[in-house]
Design a protein around this motif. Sequence first.
Motif, PDB file in Angstrom:
ATOM      1  N   THR A 443      47.581  10.073  18.425  1.00 50.07           N
ATOM      2  CA  THR A 443      48.483   9.181  19.130  1.00 50.07           C
ATOM      3  C   THR A 443      49.947   9.588  19.181  1.00 50.07           C
ATOM      4  O   THR A 443      50.897   9.613  20.358  1.00 50.07           O
ATOM      5  N   GLN A 444      50.646  10.264  18.071  1.00 53.75           N
ATOM      6  CA  GLN A 444      51.892  10.669  18.138  1.00 53.75           C
ATOM      7  C   GLN A 444      52.009  11.741  19.183  1.00 53.75           C
ATOM      8  O   GLN A 444      53.003  12.091  19.714  1.00 53.75           O
ATOM      9  N   THR A 445      50.962  12.554  19.220  1.00 46.53           N
ATOM     10  CA  THR A 445      51.212  13.848  20.240  1.00 46.53           C
ATOM     11  C   THR A 445      51.092  13.119  21.581  1.00 46.53           C
ATOM     12  O   THR A 445      51.859  13.771  22.456  1.00 46.53           O
ATOM     13  N   LEU A 446      50.376  12.491  21.913  1.00 48.09           N
ATOM     14  CA  LEU A 446      50.309  11.762  23.274  1.00 48.09           C
ATOM     15  C   LEU A 446      51.323  10.841  23.679  1.00 48.09           C
ATOM     16  O   LEU A 446      51.880  10.891  24.781  1.00 48.09           O
ATOM     17  N   THR A 447      52.194  10.421  22.642  1.00 43.14           N
ATOM     18  CA  THR A 447      53.455   9.578  23.064  1.00 43.14           C
ATOM     19  C   THR A 447      54.877  10.127  22.662  1.00 43.14           C
ATOM     20  O   THR A 447      55.828   9.576  22.679  1.00 43.14           O
ATOM     21  N   TYR A 448      54.803  11.460  22.145  1.00 46.42           N
ATOM     22  CA  TYR A 448      55.704  12.167  21.939  1.00 46.42           C
ATOM     23  C   TYR A 448      56.776  12.525  23.126  1.00 46.42           C
ATOM     24  O   TYR A 448      56.170  13.277  24.113  1.00 46.42           O
ATOM     25  N   LYS A 449      58.050  12.175  23.029  1.00 44.57           N
ATOM     26  CA  LYS A 449      59.031  12.288  24.169  1.00 44.57           C
ATOM     27  C   LYS A 449      58.381  11.742  25.587  1.00 44.57           C
ATOM     28  O   LYS A 449      58.147  12.796  26.461  1.00 44.57           O
ATOM     29  N   PRO A 450      58.161  10.581  25.631  1.00 49.88           N
ATOM     30  CA  PRO A 450      57.640  10.353  26.912  1.00 49.88           C
ATOM     31  C   PRO A 450      58.972  10.262  27.955  1.00 49.88           C
ATOM     32  O   PRO A 450      59.010   9.240  28.494  1.00 49.88           O
ATOM     33  N   GLN A 451      59.204  11.618  28.442  1.00 55.56           N
ATOM     34  CA  GLN A 451      60.251  11.563  29.384  1.00 55.56           C
ATOM     35  C   GLN A 451      59.871  11.672  30.814  1.00 55.56           C
ATOM     36  O   GLN A 451      60.544  11.315  31.822  1.00 55.56           O
ATOM     37  N   LEU A 452      58.582  12.247  31.141  1.00 54.63           N
ATOM     38  CA  LEU A 452      58.195  12.319  32.379  1.00 54.63           C
ATOM     39  C   LEU A 452      57.444  11.042  32.980  1.00 54.63           C
ATOM     40  O   LEU A 452      56.826  10.294  32.491  1.00 54.63           O
ATOM     41  N   THR A 453      58.097  10.834  34.333  1.00 54.75           N
ATOM     42  CA  THR A 453      57.383   9.629  34.761  1.00 54.75           C
ATOM     43  C   THR A 453      56.010   9.759  35.432  1.00 54.75           C
ATOM     44  O   THR A 453      55.444  11.001  35.577  1.00 54.75           O
ATOM     45  N   VAL A 454      55.574   8.613  36.068  1.00 55.72           N
ATOM     46  CA  VAL A 454      54.329   8.909  36.798  1.00 55.72           C
ATOM     47  C   VAL A 454      54.490   9.757  37.891  1.00 55.72           C
ATOM     48  O   VAL A 454      53.605  10.777  38.495  1.00 55.72           O
ATOM     49  N   SER A 455      55.872   9.732  38.714  1.00 59.07           N
ATOM     50  CA  SER A 455      55.855  10.359  39.825  1.00 59.07           C
ATOM     51  C   SER A 455      55.913  11.967  39.582  1.00 59.07           C
ATOM     52  O   SER A 455      55.618  12.789  40.317  1.00 59.07           O
ATOM     53  N   ILE A 546      46.990   3.711  38.394  1.00 61.04           N
ATOM     54  CA  ILE A 546      47.434   5.040  38.810  1.00 61.04           C
ATOM     55  C   ILE A 546      46.881   5.957  37.311  1.00 61.04           C
ATOM     56  O   ILE A 546      46.782   7.070  37.754  1.00 61.04           O
ATOM     57  N   THR A 547      46.572   5.273  36.283  1.00 58.78           N
ATOM     58  CA  THR A 547      45.738   6.075  35.341  1.00 58.78           C
ATOM     59  C   THR A 547      44.746   6.594  35.804  1.00 58.78           C
ATOM     60  O   THR A 547      44.043   7.829  35.414  1.00 58.78           O
ATOM     61  N   ALA A 548      43.651   5.734  36.582  1.00 54.92           N
ATOM     62  CA  ALA A 548      42.497   6.263  36.941  1.00 54.92           C
ATOM     63  C   ALA A 548      42.672   7.543  37.851  1.00 54.92           C
ATOM     64  O   ALA A 548      41.715   8.468  37.855  1.00 54.92           O
ATOM     65  N   PHE A 549      43.683   7.344  38.952  1.00 54.85           N
ATOM     66  CA  PHE A 549      43.781   8.406  39.770  1.00 54.85           C
ATOM     67  C   PHE A 549      44.148   9.897  39.171  1.00 54.85           C
ATOM     68  O   PHE A 549      43.725  10.786  39.410  1.00 54.85           O
ATOM     69  N   LEU A 550      45.119   9.618  38.317  1.00 57.26           N
ATOM     70  CA  LEU A 550      45.596  10.708  37.454  1.00 57.26           C
ATOM     71  C   LEU A 550      44.553  11.434  36.713  1.00 57.26           C
ATOM     72  O   LEU A 550      44.523  12.566  36.595  1.00 57.26           O
ATOM     73  N   LEU A 551      43.591  10.571  36.131  1.00 54.26           N
ATOM     74  CA  LEU A 551      42.603  11.255  35.117  1.00 54.26           C
ATOM     75  C   LEU A 551      41.560  11.839  35.959  1.00 54.26           C
ATOM     76  O   LEU A 551      40.945  12.942  35.646  1.00 54.26           O
TER      77      LEU A 551
END
Length: 1573
Positions: A443-455, A546-551
Amino acid sequence: MSPPVEFGHLLKYRLAEQTLARLQQRPNRQSVSVIHKMLLCYSELCLITKNVAEQQTEEESGTQKEDDFKRGYRQRCPRLMYLFPDWLSPGPMGEEGARRRGDSSPRSHRGGGRAHLHPVKAPSSVAQSRVGMSLSASWGAASEKRTLSGLLAGRVVKRPKQEDAGGLQQAAVQLLEQQQDLCALLREVGGTHPGNVFHTASSEPKQTAPGGVSPATSGALMARELRRRAGQLGVPVAALSAKMMVERLKEIIVSEEEEHTRGPLTSSQRVQLCVLLESSRELLSQGALCPKLLWQEYRRDQTVPHLEVVCHLHFYHILSLRYIIESDEDVRPWLVSRVKDLCGWTPAHGGENTKKMLSTVAGVLVGSGFELSPRPAAADRKASLLCCSVLDDVLFWLLDTVERSLTPPCAAAELWIEMFDASLCGVSASGETLQRFFTHSLTQTLTYKPQLTVSDAIALQSEWTFAKSSRLLTSLFRKLAVIFSVEQLLRRLQQVLETHEVNWKHVLCFLSTLLVYNPCAQLSLRGLLSRLLSSAFEGYDLENMITAFLLARQGALEGPAVFPSYSTWFQMSFGGGSGHHATSKKSLVFLLKFLSDLVPFEPPQYLKVHVLHSPYVPVKHRSLLMEYVSLAKTRLADLKESVEDMGLYKDVSGEGGASLQGQAVQDVEKAVSLFDSTGRISATVMEASIFRRPYFLGRFLPALLTPRMLPVKADARMSFIEALGKADKIPAAQYSSYVESCQKRRQTDVGAVRLDTNDEPVEVLSIQLQEFTQLLVEGSEGEVSAQLARISHTLSVVFPGRPAAPAGRTLVELHTGPPLCPELQVTVVNMILRNFCQCLLNACGANPPNKQSAWASALVRTLLGNTQLLSGLMQRLWDLFHNQASSLGAAHQLGLAALAVHLHVCTSQGPLVQLVPPTLPGPVSVGEALSAALVCSTRGDMLFCARLCVAALSYGFCRGDSVPQEQRQDYVLSGFYKKLLFLVPRLFPETRASLVTASGPPADPRGQKAPGPWVGAADGAGTWRETAGSLWRHPGFRQLRHTPQYQLPLSEWLDMELRVQRGEDALSDPERQEYQQWACWELYLPRPEEQGGCGGDTRILCSQLLRAVLDQQLSNQRPELRVSVTGTCLPDILSRLQELVYEMGVTDLHHGTSRPDMCDLLLEWVSQRCSSSAPASVGAELGLQRALAAWNRVMLALPAVLLVKVQSEGGRATLDLDTLIEHVNQLQRRACSPVGLLSCHLTSHFLRGALCAAARCGRSREEVNKAWSQICVSCPLLLVSAAHWWERLSPVLASLWRRLCGGERLPEQLQLLEACWHWACRLEEGLPAAPAPAAGALQLAASLHRAWRGNVCGEQGLGALRQERSALHRQVLVFLLFLCVEDHLSSLLYPQGSLCLVSEHVALRPQEGSPRGAADLCSDLLLALVDCADWLLLFHPNERGVYQPIAMVMSDEFTRLMPWAFYSLLLRQSAELQSRAARSPGFLLTAVLCYVGLLQLFLVGRVPQPGQVEPFGILSLAKQFLLSAIAQTAPSGMSSIRLRELESQCSDLDPEVAAALSVHLDPPSLSPEMDFL
């Protein structure tokens, strides 16, 4: 108490004794020095031991003896003095202790400042408060005040007796047995050794010998001295021991010049530390050391503790890490920094030590931070949070390091990633604790520095694939995921996405890693995507959408071997009416609004998917979709991308796929291939040249017109370019530039064109394949999958333009001719094949296939994902199997056989293969294409095919043992299995009985299970014949014989047998005959029909033999299927057919009419065979003619009597020619060569059959006459042919009839043929005319036609016929004109072949059969008949009257050409004859109908090409002649009804002729006002 001097000597002696053996095993210069010093110690001990008894009985006194005792104790036993360097100040040791404390000279008992603290007078509380002071100075002061007598005062010393010396020595020896420490020995004798801190006495507890002394003895000595000293100083023993320990640690670890060094300990420092900690542990066991006070004292002097010291305290069970973490408030900053430093250390020999320290620290942190207790106290919760924060800090440092150092990987980060291992951390933590820790870290790895947006994720997603991601990051994800199932990981991922702001790069890289390392993750991801879409449309949630499309896109980026392409997923989700968006208008608007919002950020390839594979939208909402399509196309135009740039033949790829130019190259190759196979420009290219001109002109043509060295002979590419040029699809300037560039290339490049490529990808691929080979033995399944992902990425560079799997199955073209692949791709394919063979050998050397991992299937799925690579691979395998079989060794055959098995297994996900040229009916699977590459025509081919199939099936059966029962057949190629069913009985006669009896394999009498066939195939110990026998007896092999798809039916067996070349067969002629008879009569005849046999029915066997023979003859007419000049087994199979029909004929005679007649069987079979070849086109007619020609050859090889049916009527046998007559009229008529005439052999065969069948009747002569009468009426073609060939048939038939009827003459009807022949010859020779025989007009005309072919004009005979005025003679002339018209048409259609066709049967003079001769004879006959209207009936198909039999003589093609013949003959005549013809009754009607028929021939394009006049010239002349004939015809010459019919027929085709008919033949219809015209 024994004298310590003796204890020190005994210690040296015993350690030397135990160590000599160790050092002697590995002698070196150091060990020699050590042994020398130990020998000195030994000699000194012997000298002392000699005087032990005397020293013990004497009373020791005096200062000198005391000094000797102290000096000896210090020198001989420094380990016990290690904590007391200043014990007893007089002597050298006192001075040494003073120097160690930093004093320049020994202190006097009066000096020293703080030395006035007297232990007796100080209270305990005050003494404890002074522990923090310089106790070393106090020790010095105290020691200077007291002498040896003072130290020994108050002690009761028991004087030992003489007899106690031996016991004392024995006790010392027993004590030494417990102290076998090599490090201490080397240190004591002055040597050094790099001791290992993890293999000391503390970590490996030793057993105490019975009656020995435990290590507590030395600890007791130190504890007694500490208590004595503490009593003197007035301080607690624990405080004193802690202070002494800390000072000794400082001396060992931090030197004066290295006070701030944070590096690892040296070997000598580590040895000293181990000795100190061992002594400390002994003190701890005696209660003389307090761990808490020790840590307080250590932390007071050390701002940043040394992590190695802390770990050693934990290892020696002095201070646990858990206590240190819980008690030290500042532990977080220094522990994190020390862990980072420890990860960065790279000691020469301490790598394992570092890993153990890190794993210990990590285990304690995990256990303390994530262990759940029922009722945790506040302190426990605080410690837990502290441990979690420390682990998080190190994890964040790791992630920052990964982000900064992509290549090369950071060694420190790699070392900490190794700590995420259940086996390392699990020592200090339970399984549930580990799961909580790994879940938290993930969890910490997936949420570390969430700077990137969906775009940002949408735009950069293609750069975050597994192959492009950092190996450190993928390794971390792999470690974190190893203890969870795929479902657990995806559920956790969904929870994180729903509840946290995430780092999209980490999320998508994690998904790629999960898909690559877990092949089963594809199904779970599909389920997750389905749930996300359902949730999104239920609540109109954009987050889930958007999650479904990205995955889905991330999975598609890993290739079709891992996850379906994006286009496939998008069509499956939204392409049908059952999608989530199709439930309501609101759902549809939600989807289109979502897609519209993505447009500004979408990469172009996804926009193209949405446009070309748009979602399903009801018709009433179509406008909503068009708005989105317009928006997407506008965005594509802004990006300088267009849907027009999409390829012609490939669906769009969700990964971005090929570059535009690469796609254009693929389109060119496909278009050229289609043109080469069909001879026409494909409709796709033509449509693109009109509707997609930007792509056609900007991409397709530049790729097609790439300059190259043009071959001397035009190839398919050149022909395609020329065809496009003729169709005006290539601009003239562009074509000229292409030609000039090719000419320049030919001038500059004399040699072959070399492919300009970069070799770097090939080198990278070679290294990756080598690493892959090593991973199969050493690596895990996940590492193998990861390496395959890297290989796939490299292959996409070598084979650019890899498309995603389209909605349908991809079609791969396989050219069976010379290889067409570039040299680079051939090199890569060979590299892959060699590597696969090597991998298989290595893997099978360790484990059989059923115990191996799925590496081979994973590799093949990777290859199937690249269509261009698969095409090259299939091309190479075809070339190896079909053309280079002799060059393959046993290892190659084994590896390629296994590769073929896995290619077959994966064909459900792979493309179909189309052979070029198409030797198979339509596209087939990869396995079937490889089976088609194996030929069994020669002995060498058979042996190779058998060995390869044995290896493939042995591997398949063994590999199938590792899968469920229902999937085992997937590993057995049906084509290879059938090859063995054909070859094994052919090559091994002893195996034939098992096929017929279907008996099981013999059981082993010893009850032992026989080894499988794979053992023999892999080890190579036995021959392949033994392996084939083992496979043949294998239960699984025998069981598959009852499965329909694995059965070898009779039709396939015949096809294989007919491909065998008799001259190079493995069997001799007698052996082949024996084998074929066994197969036909014993194997397939009794076998049930559902198993591919005949069910005991000889008619089925006969029809199968006929089919095979005909197919073989037809295939020999195709160049691509033509066999070698050595010949096939067609004569052998034809012999089997003859044997069968003979037996059937004999059986029918015996059973009378109870069984179907052979005539019906044969002729009905060929009728059904040719019924599908209806002459709808020229190609169909040619196919029918070839089929009938092949059937005629077979029919001539069968007994003629079988073609005529004998039936019983009223107890009398009679002939039934209905079936034969129908066969001749319906089929033979359409394939005559020359037209209207059966060959002499066929005619003779039919007539001989009739005579032989008549001989079986009671009144044979009467039956022949009756049969011939029926032929004259119902079968005019046979009548004309018999009359034509009678000169050759007469002796044959007469001889046969004499044999059948005992010398009788021919029946009367046949004698009438003889009379007609003689009558015609007399007329041809100009002899006096004789009365015509009593035969029909057609029979007489046929005889005359045959006789007059030797005389071009036949004027004498024609003159004789002109004199006759009877109707019979007129009919003879009309029939004769018809036969000559046939000759004339033949000469027009086949100007070069007409002479050859006729001369095949009869020797002609040079002028015979020439086109001019046939036309002149027609002119003569026309002159004789011009005043009679009968000749016009020949050209009037519906009103022929007595001349109707000619319709059953001509072919359908000639019937259509009769209008052409009509005008062709008339236009050759003189004007006078034309005028006379025009005045004949009914001429105008015939002329108009023939003109209409002529126009229709031109419309359909089936006009002959005569040599004298152009076709359009004939049409023009025919029209002029017709208009002239209309003008000459009287108005009353035609009824108004017929006139209106002609006008209606001509009005659409030629209005001018229709007007002429109306004006000239119906004058009352003219208006009076038009009279002035």
